[in-house]
Design an enzyme around this catalytic site. Structure first.
Site, PDB file in Angstrom:
ATOM      1  N   ASN A  14      -6.057  -8.803  12.220  1.00  0.00           N
ATOM      2  CA  ASN A  14      -4.758  -9.474  12.023  1.00  0.00           C
ATOM      3  C   ASN A  14      -4.534 -10.299  13.583  1.00  0.00           C
ATOM      4  OD1 ASN A  14      -2.017 -10.349  12.048  1.00  0.00           O
ATOM      5  ND2 ASN A  14      -1.337  -8.265  11.970  1.00  0.00           N
ATOM      6  N   LYS A  16      -2.206 -12.247  14.418  1.00  0.00           N
ATOM      7  CA  LYS A  16      -0.936 -12.490  14.628  1.00  0.00           C
ATOM      8  C   LYS A  16      -0.670 -13.757  15.190  1.00  0.00           C
ATOM      9  CE  LYS A  16      -0.416  -7.644  15.423  1.00  0.00           C
ATOM     10  NZ  LYS A  16       0.072  -6.551  16.245  1.00  0.00           N
ATOM     11  N   HIS A 106       4.381  -6.130   7.471  1.00  0.00           N
ATOM     12  CA  HIS A 106       4.067  -5.523   8.870  1.00  0.00           C
ATOM     13  C   HIS A 106       5.403  -5.486   9.524  1.00  0.00           C
ATOM     14  CE1 HIS A 106       2.484  -5.803  12.884  1.00  0.00           C
ATOM     15  NE2 HIS A 106       1.068  -5.469  12.363  1.00  0.00           N
ATOM     16  N   GLU A 108       6.038  -5.841  12.490  1.00  0.00           N
ATOM     17  CA  GLU A 108       6.710  -6.998  13.189  1.00  0.00           C
ATOM     18  C   GLU A 108       7.692  -7.974  12.026  1.00  0.00           C
ATOM     19  OE1 GLU A 108       3.071  -8.301  15.051  1.00  0.00           O
ATOM     20  OE2 GLU A 108       3.130  -6.463  15.980  1.00  0.00           O
ATOM     21  N   GLU A 176       0.247   1.839   9.549  1.00  0.00           N
ATOM     22  CA  GLU A 176       0.516   1.542  11.037  1.00  0.00           C
ATOM     23  C   GLU A 176       1.498   2.171  11.598  1.00  0.00           C
ATOM     24  OE1 GLU A 176      -1.977  -2.411  11.582  1.00  0.00           O
ATOM     25  OE2 GLU A 176      -0.013  -3.148  11.124  1.00  0.00           O
ATOM     26  N   GLY A 182      -0.320  -1.955  19.499  1.00  0.00           N
ATOM     27  CA  GLY A 182      -0.304  -2.674  20.998  1.00  0.00           C
ATOM     28  C   GLY A 182       0.073  -1.654  21.980  1.00  0.00           C
ATOM     29  N   SER A 222      -3.741   0.090  17.694  1.00  0.00           N
ATOM     30  CA  SER A 222      -4.624   0.317  19.009  1.00  0.00           C
ATOM     31  C   SER A 222      -6.179   0.772  18.521  1.00  0.00           C
ATOM     32  CB  SER A 222      -3.814   1.147  19.970  1.00  0.00           C
ATOM     33  OG  SER A 222      -2.774   0.643  20.447  1.00  0.00           O
TER      34      SER A 222
HETATM   35  P1  13P Z   1      -2.956  -3.555  17.742  1.00  0.00           P
HETATM   36  O1  13P Z   1      -4.315  -3.062  17.238  1.00  0.00           O
HETATM   37  O2  13P Z   1      -2.977  -4.497  18.874  1.00  0.00           O
HETATM   38  O3  13P Z   1      -2.426  -2.226  18.024  1.00  0.00           O
HETATM   39  O4  13P Z   1      -2.153  -4.175  16.441  1.00  0.00           O
HETATM   40  C1  13P Z   1      -2.201  -3.360  15.122  1.00  0.00           C
HETATM   41  C2  13P Z   1      -1.728  -4.129  14.215  1.00  0.00           C
HETATM   42  O5  13P Z   1      -0.308  -4.265  14.220  1.00  0.00           O
HETATM   43  C3  13P Z   1      -2.445  -4.714  13.248  1.00  0.00           C
HETATM   44  O6  13P Z   1      -1.634  -5.462  12.112  1.00  0.00           O
END
Ligand code: 13P
Length: 264
Positions: A14, A16, A106, A108, A176, A182, A222
């Site tokens: 992803n 983003k 997601h 976010e 997740e 992150g 992560s």
């Molecule tokens: P990270 O791997 O940066 O923690 O992000 C995970 C994520 O949100 C994938 O959709």
């Protein structure tokens, strides 16, 4: 009932809001060359990219022209087919670009764009209507974890997301935990397994046993080349949804090739 190992592992990146279409072209080419050099078999571990919408046409052109085995998709879609929804992208448009998958719900999107479980459900139905495989994201915050324990929130989110979904629908679930995204602080493989097992039970309850044994459940939060093997050893974890590490070619290709370092 299909055997557990019948599920083909899926490693998804992803991106983003990173990499414009020119950077996407360069990255995809380098990724495919790296995996080719390493004799990667896409039938053995599926590789999926989720670039920003503006990159998708470039990625499609590249993948189609050179017959790459990579799959790709959007990071979101509209619950509507078309109309006066400024800024939204229809699942029909994603399908027209040969997208196979679409991320839905997601964390976010849930936290910055107010996406509720009901909106997520509408988007899941829209994705299926347009022939896309929804990658349904669920996960608890640190506060949820303290208040409700590890699986109550993700299981509840998935239950609502699946309302009206047919028993044989092709879907992917991504667990997740919000606190792991992150943060550099991944869940432990045991934590991921525990929630993935509960999510699979729910799939059996609300869809069917067949669907529960066929559906891939990913872990995200992560994930790195150094911890992927631990997650993939768990029976109910079938892959990963990778954020930050998906933007690093060496890291992402090492994650895709987790079988080579499963003992590491
Ligand atoms: P990270 O791997 O940066 O923690 O992000 C995970 C994520 O949100 C994938 O959709």
């Amino acid at each position: 009932m299909a055997e557990l190992n019948a599920r083909v592992p899926l490693i998804a990146g992803n991106w983003k809001m990173n990499l414009d279409h020119l950077q996407a072209i360069a990255f995809v080419q380098k990724l495919v060359w790296t995996l080719k050099d390493a004799d990667h078999d896409y039938a053995d571990t599926e590789v999926v990219l989720f670039p920003p919408f503006t990159d998708l046409r470039s990625v499609q052109t590249l993948v189609a022209a050179d017959k790459y085995e990579l799959a790709y998709g959007g990071q979101d879609l509209s619950a509507h087919d078309s109309g006066a929804y400024t800024g939204e992208v229809s699942g029909a448009f994603l399908a027209a670009l040969d997208s196979k998958y679409v991320i839905i719900g997601h964390s976010e999107r849930r936290s910055y764009h107010g996406e509720t479980d009901e909106i997520v459900n509408k988007k899941v139905l829209a994705a299926l209507k347009h022939g896309l495989v929804p990658v349904i994201c669920v996960g608890e915050t640190a506060e949820d974890l303290e208040k409700h324990g590890p699986s109550a929130v993700p299981v509840g989110q998935l239950r609502t997301a699946l309302q009206g979904v047919s028993a044989d629908a092709d879907i992917v679930v991504a667990y997740e935990p919000v606190w792991a995204i992150g943060s550099g602080q991944a869940a432990t493989p045991e934590q991921a397994q525990q929630v993935a097992a509960e999510l699979r039970k729910l799939l059996a309850d609300v869809l069917s046993e067949e669907s529960a044994s066929a559906t891939r459940i990913l872990y995200g939060g992560s994930v790195k080349s150094g911890n992927i093997a631990g997650f993939m050893r768990e029976t109910d974890v079938d892959g990963a949804l990778v954020g930050g590490a998906a933007l690093d070619l060496a890291e992402f290709s090492a994650i895709v090739r987790f079988k080579k370092h499963v003992g590491a």
